[in-house]
Design a protein around this motif. Sequence first.
Motif, PDB file in Angstrom:
ATOM      1  N   ASP A 154       7.539  11.309  -9.089  1.00  0.00           N
ATOM      2  CA  ASP A 154       8.036  11.381  -7.720  1.00  0.00           C
ATOM      3  C   ASP A 154       6.873  11.132  -6.766  1.00  0.00           C
ATOM      4  N   VAL A 155       6.715   9.896  -6.353  1.00  0.00           N
ATOM      5  CA  VAL A 155       5.573   9.505  -5.522  1.00  0.00           C
ATOM      6  C   VAL A 155       5.630  10.188  -4.162  1.00  0.00           C
ATOM      7  N   GLU A 156       6.822  10.260  -3.576  1.00  0.00           N
ATOM      8  CA  GLU A 156       6.932  10.893  -2.254  1.00  0.00           C
ATOM      9  C   GLU A 156       6.559  12.369  -2.324  1.00  0.00           C
ATOM     10  N   ALA A 157       6.992  13.060  -3.385  1.00  0.00           N
ATOM     11  CA  ALA A 157       6.637  14.477  -3.546  1.00  0.00           C
ATOM     12  C   ALA A 157       5.130  14.639  -3.696  1.00  0.00           C
ATOM     13  N   ALA A 158       4.499  13.734  -4.433  1.00  0.00           N
ATOM     14  CA  ALA A 158       3.051  13.804  -4.603  1.00  0.00           C
ATOM     15  C   ALA A 158       2.333  13.582  -3.281  1.00  0.00           C
ATOM     16  N   LEU A 159       2.812  12.651  -2.464  1.00  0.00           N
ATOM     17  CA  LEU A 159       2.180  12.415  -1.170  1.00  0.00           C
ATOM     18  C   LEU A 159       2.399  13.593  -0.222  1.00  0.00           C
ATOM     19  N   ARG A 160       3.527  14.277  -0.347  1.00  0.00           N
ATOM     20  CA  ARG A 160       3.724  15.492   0.453  1.00  0.00           C
ATOM     21  C   ARG A 160       2.709  16.560   0.053  1.00  0.00           C
ATOM     22  N   GLU A 161       2.427  16.664  -1.247  1.00  0.00           N
ATOM     23  CA  GLU A 161       1.413  17.599  -1.716  1.00  0.00           C
ATOM     24  C   GLU A 161       0.025  17.207  -1.202  1.00  0.00           C
ATOM     25  N   VAL A 162      -0.259  15.912  -1.217  1.00  0.00           N
ATOM     26  CA  VAL A 162      -1.532  15.429  -0.690  1.00  0.00           C
ATOM     27  C   VAL A 162      -1.684  15.835   0.768  1.00  0.00           C
ATOM     28  N   LEU A 163      -0.639  15.644   1.555  1.00  0.00           N
ATOM     29  CA  LEU A 163      -0.695  16.009   2.974  1.00  0.00           C
ATOM     30  C   LEU A 163      -0.803  17.520   3.158  1.00  0.00           C
ATOM     31  N   ARG A 164      -0.178  18.286   2.274  1.00  0.00           N
ATOM     32  CA  ARG A 164      -0.272  19.743   2.373  1.00  0.00           C
ATOM     33  C   ARG A 164      -1.709  20.218   2.217  1.00  0.00           C
ATOM     34  N   VAL A 165      -2.437  19.659   1.246  1.00  0.00           N
ATOM     35  CA  VAL A 165      -3.792  20.149   0.982  1.00  0.00           C
ATOM     36  C   VAL A 165      -4.832  19.542   1.919  1.00  0.00           C
ATOM     37  N   LEU A 166      -4.460  18.520   2.678  1.00  0.00           N
ATOM     38  CA  LEU A 166      -5.364  17.969   3.679  1.00  0.00           C
ATOM     39  C   LEU A 166      -5.387  18.850   4.924  1.00  0.00           C
ATOM     40  N   ARG A 167      -6.541  18.917   5.568  1.00  0.00           N
ATOM     41  CA  ARG A 167      -6.609  19.580   6.871  1.00  0.00           C
ATOM     42  C   ARG A 167      -5.926  18.679   7.905  1.00  0.00           C
ATOM     43  N   PRO A 168      -5.421  19.220   9.007  1.00  0.00           N
ATOM     44  CA  PRO A 168      -4.856  18.376  10.063  1.00  0.00           C
ATOM     45  C   PRO A 168      -5.882  17.329  10.513  1.00  0.00           C
ATOM     46  N   GLY A 169      -5.445  16.089  10.576  1.00  0.00           N
ATOM     47  CA  GLY A 169      -6.349  14.988  10.888  1.00  0.00           C
ATOM     48  C   GLY A 169      -7.055  14.430   9.677  1.00  0.00           C
ATOM     49  N   GLY A 170      -6.871  15.064   8.507  1.00  0.00           N
ATOM     50  CA  GLY A 170      -7.468  14.563   7.276  1.00  0.00           C
ATOM     51  C   GLY A 170      -6.765  13.312   6.781  1.00  0.00           C
ATOM     52  N   ARG A 171      -7.428  12.609   5.920  1.00  0.00           N
ATOM     53  CA  ARG A 171      -6.999  11.267   5.534  1.00  0.00           C
ATOM     54  C   ARG A 171      -6.814  11.176   4.025  1.00  0.00           C
ATOM     55  N   PHE A 172      -5.829  10.395   3.578  1.00  0.00           N
ATOM     56  CA  PHE A 172      -5.782  10.016   2.166  1.00  0.00           C
ATOM     57  C   PHE A 172      -5.976   8.511   2.044  1.00  0.00           C
ATOM     58  N   VAL A 173      -6.625   8.119   0.943  1.00  0.00           N
ATOM     59  CA  VAL A 173      -6.835   6.710   0.622  1.00  0.00           C
ATOM     60  C   VAL A 173      -6.513   6.521  -0.857  1.00  0.00           C
ATOM     61  N   ILE A 174      -5.416   5.821  -1.119  1.00  0.00           N
ATOM     62  CA  ILE A 174      -4.997   5.521  -2.488  1.00  0.00           C
ATOM     63  C   ILE A 174      -5.157   4.022  -2.693  1.00  0.00           C
ATOM     64  N   ALA A 175      -5.903   3.620  -3.720  1.00  0.00           N
ATOM     65  CA  ALA A 175      -6.179   2.197  -3.955  1.00  0.00           C
ATOM     66  C   ALA A 175      -5.801   1.815  -5.385  1.00  0.00           C
ATOM     67  N   GLY A 176      -5.772   0.501  -5.625  1.00  0.00           N
ATOM     68  CA  GLY A 176      -5.641  -0.011  -6.986  1.00  0.00           C
ATOM     69  C   GLY A 176      -4.281   0.151  -7.620  1.00  0.00           C
ATOM     70  N   GLU A 177      -3.204   0.154  -6.832  1.00  0.00           N
ATOM     71  CA  GLU A 177      -1.858   0.300  -7.384  1.00  0.00           C
ATOM     72  C   GLU A 177      -1.203  -1.068  -7.594  1.00  0.00           C
ATOM     73  N   PRO A 178      -0.404  -1.245  -8.661  1.00  0.00           N
ATOM     74  CA  PRO A 178       0.180  -2.559  -8.937  1.00  0.00           C
ATOM     75  C   PRO A 178       1.343  -2.889  -8.010  1.00  0.00           C
ATOM     76  N   THR A 179       1.343  -4.084  -7.481  1.00  0.00           N
ATOM     77  CA  THR A 179       2.519  -4.549  -6.748  1.00  0.00           C
ATOM     78  C   THR A 179       3.577  -4.994  -7.752  1.00  0.00           C
ATOM     79  N   THR A 180       4.799  -5.091  -7.284  1.00  0.00           N
ATOM     80  CA  THR A 180       5.894  -5.488  -8.173  1.00  0.00           C
ATOM     81  C   THR A 180       5.703  -6.911  -8.671  1.00  0.00           C
ATOM     82  N   ILE A 181       5.399  -7.823  -7.773  1.00  0.00           N
ATOM     83  CA  ILE A 181       5.198  -9.217  -8.184  1.00  0.00           C
ATOM     84  C   ILE A 181       3.921  -9.350  -9.002  1.00  0.00           C
ATOM     85  N   GLY A 182       2.853  -8.669  -8.594  1.00  0.00           N
ATOM     86  CA  GLY A 182       1.598  -8.741  -9.340  1.00  0.00           C
ATOM     87  C   GLY A 182       1.729  -8.219 -10.755  1.00  0.00           C
ATOM     88  N   HIS A 183       2.449  -7.115 -10.918  1.00  0.00           N
ATOM     89  CA  HIS A 183       2.681  -6.555 -12.250  1.00  0.00           C
ATOM     90  C   HIS A 183       3.409  -7.555 -13.131  1.00  0.00           C
TER      91      HIS A 183
END
Length: 326
Positions: A154-183
């Motif tokens: 559940d990607v959306e649930a994981a991103l909600r968890e990421v936002l929960r543990v970030l301080r207000p104004g904190g940032r997430f950076v997720i890289a290197g994920e496969p696109t549908t066409i690229g995969h």
Amino acid sequence: MTEPQAGAAASAQDVERAWGDNKLAQVLYHDWEAQTYDEKWSISFDDRCTSIVRDRFLRVLESSPVPGESVPFGRVLELGAGTGFFSLNLKLAGLVEDVHVSDLSPGMVEAARTNAERLGFTIEGQVADAESLPYDDDSFDLVVGHAVIHHIPDVEAALREVLRVLRPGGRFVIAGEPTTIGHWYARHLGRLTWEVATRVTRLPFLATKWAREQAELDESSRAAALEAVVDLHTFDPAELAGTARRAGAERVGTATEELLSAFAGWPIRTFEYAVADSALGFRWATFAYRTWTTLMRVDSALDAVVPQKFFYNVGVTGVKPHPTPR
């Protein structure tokens, strides 16, 4: 039935069990890969990989600039850290300070700790499910991840968890994920290269030097079978941005990489798996690396004219909103 040991090769029976239990598959595959993962993916902690990680991180970060934001980031969590490729190289690049890592695989957490110790610093690590992180609210200035969210049910649930543990104004950076066409094109190129290489190297006049041992080929096939289980998602960049916004992020941006470099890189990498280690040497490694880096520079130029969905890799960033005053 006993569980396989961390770092041990999975048996055909283990793979069969994993088809019905995705969490087991994730742990099994990544524990199995932990001891050889860096070698398999040419991961290192030197100028080569530090430069790649720095550029990849900044490319995603700068897809959505935040006024007044500065580096280095202080307390940082890497989600699904693996052996620490992303966060440890970010620390070596001077972009982050206090590194914490989490991964569902105990073997990967231990490998990341070992890599950090070898580099001369200590990190905190926890075995953790990305959908339920064992950290307090507002704990981190930055959360990063590399090639991780396509493994999470559940990607959306994981991103909600990421936002929960970030301080207000904190940032997430997720890289290197496969696109549908690229995969799609990467898998087809990989399968074709594997079939051709493993057949040709069995020819009598090539087998002595080029053929890999059958036991090694069988193990690679089991790894590929498990990989098909643990790779749960591919992403359309626009849809991934929408998922981040639904999770609660603001200032969402996406960045993509690897087009021509992926068309060359996947056959090159697959060929390396399919032939005997002794058949390839320094000249091959130099050729492979220079080809990839040259095409990456071309891809950077194509970024302005080719739609994001056609590139192989996508990254996403977002910011945790400040509380609305009452």
